[in-house]
Design an enzyme around this catalytic site. Structure first.
Site, mmCIF file in Angstrom:
data_model
loop_
_atom_site.group_PDB
_atom_site.id
_atom_site.type_symbol
_atom_site.label_atom_id
_atom_site.label_comp_id
_atom_site.label_asym_id
_atom_site.label_seq_id
_atom_site.Cartn_x
_atom_site.Cartn_y
_atom_site.Cartn_z
ATOM 1 C CD GLU A 112 96.071 11.526 63.751
ATOM 2 O OE1 GLU A 112 96.654 10.639 62.831
ATOM 3 O OE2 GLU A 112 95.413 12.056 63.155
ATOM 4 C CG HIS A 144 92.754 7.885 63.907
ATOM 5 N ND1 HIS A 144 91.656 7.031 63.260
ATOM 6 C CD2 HIS A 144 93.676 8.278 63.303
ATOM 7 C CE1 HIS A 144 92.188 7.543 62.325
ATOM 8 N NE2 HIS A 144 93.442 8.149 62.024
ATOM 9 C CG ASP A 164 89.401 7.127 74.185
ATOM 10 O OD1 ASP A 164 89.683 6.722 73.556
ATOM 11 O OD2 ASP A 164 89.267 6.208 75.103
ATOM 12 C CG ASP A 210 99.586 8.666 59.052
ATOM 13 O OD1 ASP A 210 100.973 9.175 58.499
ATOM 14 O OD2 ASP A 210 98.984 10.540 59.890
#
Length: 871
Positions: free
Chosen positions: A533, A495, A524, A181
């Site tokens: 992630e 991710h 994966d 993120d």
């Protein structure tokens, strides 16, 4: 095969969401080894999944000659991963070269290197990963002939609303994005910089001479410290002020963003209220950084130490734990109590200043923690080990002999436990347990092993640390590297919002994925944030584990940046004067495919502008069909699709959907492209177009995130072409309260990875329908308008010439030549158009609204629950 039974609110039934569990990841070979290479003088061990072979050889990859012949170990049953096999030890082979392992009856392994610089590349790549995470800067990453680039993101100042200063801003650039993120968290920065600075303290003589791929390459500071400084430059403004030592827990949006490039992620970021754990970690990081930077810039080192002193003094006066109030945020929590953080802070303050009070503070705290004072495995929630290592290594006088003795015994005991776990594992893994981010824990435990080796020298400690690097580079139950861009079959779908929104087939290189949260569930798949992630604390641990293997032969090519286009989020804010709201944009040159005004039936590009209010697609371009909704069959409710009387661009109509309460995978709304009533579904050829465009907004109080899915012959069983279907290509879209135009090229769509696709990319020549899907537990009330195909070069958003931000500074979207005419800027200075990149496969919430992998949860049996830590 598992079926999600969908309930539709119209007679237009589509057999959706049949998901099949993917086959296990196929290894290149049943021989599992460090697929990158080995140093000559270190242990070299591999594993093979056989119970019958007894001999093996190491052969030259150049001429197949035998360089070493050996005997396999006895059978090893690894109950943790439910695998049996034997070990191959070729440690005495020290001749540099490129080799492979040959096991009769099994086969040959991937090639590997033996040489002094065998792990240099892995180290350089781990540092390149940190550079790739830079916020507030354009980033150019070139690796093995491929270049990744993104423009500078998040250039606007952070808002201090939640610190009691509504509308006031503070500089918020620099630092590393925390994970997949775009937020930044002080607590996780703590263990990250703690490990990186420990690596510097142990290996600065080598690391200082190793050039990295950085814009600052060869400047005032060693490249390694230049990268650390980028994070420190963000960290300093997290302190409330030079007179108030409290430190904001994080700097983030109110919710996770969609899968868009950094420069297209426009929601405001806010300074969160303080927490004492974050404040203590701030002290520790800056006190330790002060020591590292003193030889190169004494004034800067003093700045770091002065900030640490202010916050440490505040902690001393305020001894109670205080959790940050994060009730306004849905982003990562990183909630933790502060005893370990305060102990670490005291240790670093004492080591930097010699302050006797800080020494007493550490010794009192670490003694009071008892067995918790030294952990064999640790992460951001338990950082006492960082303080213990600083304390034991310190040459300063005044340490209490009893505390020193107790800590040495605890460190050696923890290390011996890791060695025992290593010996019992087929793959040399130093802990049997798996949890979120356990790949990073493996690498980080090298700190404990190295500390034990200093207390009681034992070659086994170094061997077990090296074995964790082997595990992460391919000697594991999957037979796959866990680091993007390097080794055999590295992760391809982490991710990560940057990798998930660019046009490259491979992800950004240099990132250690979190790994399985159980012994066998690593996936994966981009949606599997629980296992795939990336995060700075894991990368820093890998860097630490590799730092001791770096040799002076490491070199990096010259750095060449790519010129940026302007950010789609508008100009940088500087905390300027109060604005008066957006001014009307002057627009752009019409798209070559037509005006796409949203007020008429437009051109053949338009699938439905909703102006006729009949919820049927426009009868043009050979298309036919209707809008429909679907859901997971649980007890939620959906109202719609409705013909709303307020469309985009002041048009007459849009389509509205209101939905809540679905608990399995959620629901969605779709539009057919070639279906006539009750007739069978037919495909539509959209190959003449370059992608999709539409307008969207939400009527909920916070932004909503959706997955736009392409139902096509590649993935839909009606075609009778796919063998493991419903692995639809999709991209993520975020809706805000203002109408946003979303433009997605075909290259923005990615698969989740559980099916058997016909090709690796979207084939727009055979589409059945478009579907906007929302996740379990998500409440939505949103509108769609002007749904159309895009035509011509890769489209860009259009918008006003730039409104004046009510919070200070210029904002708005630059005028482009692909636009159809600018709209008035919003009162906040927001764009009237937005490019949203794609590739998000995530549909279950980490925080309540970020979408995660619902389909994957069914297919793999993943729990995909919220982070157990609240992150």
């Amino acid at each position: 095969m598992l079926r999600n039974c969908c309930r539709f609110s119209s007679s237009l039934v589509v057999a959706l969401l049949v998901v099949a569990a993917p086959s296990a990841f196929a290894a290149n070979s049943d021989i599992r080894l460090n697929s990158v290479g080995y140093q000559p003088a270190r242990m070299k061990v591999a594993s093979v999944l056989t119970t019958s072979a007894t001999a093996f050889s190491v052969r030259s990859a150049i001429d197949d000659s035998v360089a070493f012949a050996g005997t396999l170990s006895g059978n090893v049953v690894d109950a943790v991963v439910a695998q049996s096999g034997r070990r191959l030890d070729f440690s005495t082979l020290t001749t540099p070269g490129t080799y492979y392992l040959d096991v009769p009856g099994v086969g040959r392994s991937p090639n590997f290197v033996i040489g002094d610089g065998a792990l240099n590349e892995a180290y350089l790549l781990s540092m390149l990963g940190l550079y790739g995470w830079r916020a507030g800067s354009q980033v150019t990453v070139t690796w093995k002939g491929t270049t990744w680039h993104h423009g500078a993101g998040h250039l606007r100042d952070g808002l201090l609303d939640y610190l009691g200063q509504v509308g006031v801003t503070r500089e918020a650039t620099h630092g590393w994005y925390d994970a997949g993120d775009y937020n930044k968290y002080v607590v996780n920065a703590g263990v990250t910089l703690g490990m990186l600075l420990k690596a510097w303290e142990e290996h600065s003589a080598t690391l200082s001479g190793v050039p990295l791929w950085l814009p600052e390459q060869g400047g005032k500071f060693p490249d390694y410290l230049d990268e650390i400084k980028w994070e420190l430059d963000w960290l300093l403004p997290m302190q409330y002020s030079a007179a108030d030592g409290r430190v904001s827990h994080k700097l983030s949006g109110l919710d996770f963003s969609g899968f868009v490039p950094p420069a297209a992620d426009c929601p405001a970021h806010y300074y969160a209220p303080y927490g004492t754990a974050a404040t203590a970690d701030f002290v520790a990081m800056l006190a330790e950084a002060s020591r590292a930077f003193t030889p190169y810039d004494a004034a800067l080192a003093t700045t770091y130490l002065d900030a640490a002193k202010v916050s440490y003094a505040w902690l001393v006066k305020n001894p109670a734990n205080h959790d940050a109030d994060l009730s306004a945020f849905k982003t990562g929590g990183y909630g933790t109590t502060d005893p370990d953080d305060r102990a670490w802070a005291a240790a670093e303050m004492w080591e930097t200043t010699g302050d006797a009070a800080a020494l007493k503070d550490f010794e009192t705290r670490i003694t009071g923690m008892g067995a918790k004072g030294v952990a064999a495995t640790f992460d951001w929630g338990d950082v006492a080990d960082l303080g213990v290592v600083t304390y034991l290594r310190s040459p300063r006088s005044g340490k209490a002999p009893a505390v020193v003795s107790a800590l040495k015994t605890a460190v050696v005991g923890a290390a011996n436990g890791l060695v025992a776990n290593h010996d019992a594992s087929l793959y040399g893994r130093l802990m049997p347990n798996h949890w979120w981010g356990s790949n990073g824990v493996l690498a980080r435990s090298c700190l404990v092993l190295n500390a034990a080796n200093e207390v009681t020298p034992n070659a086994r400690y170094a061997e077990v640390c090296a074995a964790q690097v082997d595990y992460l580079l391919g000697r594991n139950q999957y037979g796959r590297s866990q680091v993007t861009g390097i080794g055999v079959a590295p992760p391809m779908f982490p991710h990560d919002r940057r990798s998930g929104s660019d046009a490259q087939g491979a992800p950004y290189p240099g990132y250690l994925v979190g790994g399985g949260s159980s012994a066998t569930n690593w996936s994966d798949i981009q949606a599997s944030y629980e296992t795939n992630e990336i995060a700075i604390n894991w990368n820093a641990a890998l860097t630490y584990a590799l730092a001791g293997a770096v040799t002076p032969s490491a070199a990096a090519p010259s750095f060449e940046a790519v010129t940026d286009a302007p950010s789609s989020c508008g100009a940088v804010t500087t905390g300027g004067t109060t604005g008066t709201g957006g001014t009307t944009g002057t627009g752009g040159t019409p798209n070559t495919g037509g005006t796409f005004s949203g007020n008429t039936d437009g051109t053949p590009d338009v699938i439905d502008d909703l102006e006729d209010g009949d919820l049927a697609v426009l009868p043009q371009g050979g298309r036919k069909g209707r809008w429909y909704v679907f859901d997971d069959g649980t007890t939620g409710t959906t109202t719609g699709p409705l013909s709303s009387a307020d469309g985009a661009n002041k048009s007459k109509h849009s389509v509205e959907v209101i939905s809540r309460g679905f608990t399995v995978w959620g629901g969605g709304v779709g539009v057919q492209l070639n279906k006539d009533g009750a007739a069978a579904w037919q495909t539509y050829d959209a190959s003449q177009y370059t992608g999709l465009r539409f307008r969207i907004r939400t009527k909920t109080a916070t932004p909503s995130t959706f997955s736009l899915m392409l139902v096509s012959a590649q993935t839909q069983p009606e075609s009778k072409l796919c063998t493991s279907c419903f692995d639809h290509f999709l991209a993520t879209v975020q809706a805000t309260a203002d109408w946003q135009e979303v433009i997605l090229p075909w290259s923005a769509f990615r698969q989740q990875g559980f099916g058997s696709p016909l090709s690796a990319r979207v084939e727009p020549s055979a589409l059945y329908a478009l579907q906007w899907q929302w996740g379990a537990g998500q409440t939505v009330d949103f509108e769609l308008d002007d749904v159309a195909f895009a035509r011509g070069p890769s489209p860009v958003a259009q918008g006003g010439a730039g409104g004046v931000s009510a919070t200070g500074g210029k904002s708005g979207h630059p005028i482009t030549t692909a636009g159809n005419g600018g709209a008035a800027g919003a009162a906040s200075g927001a764009d009237s158009g937005q490019v949203l990149g794609g590739g998000c496969n995530c549909r279950t919430s980490r925080s309540g609204s970020e979408l995660g992998g619902l389909l994957v949860a069914f297919a793999l049996g993943l729990s995909l629950l919220r982070r157990r830590t609240g992150r």
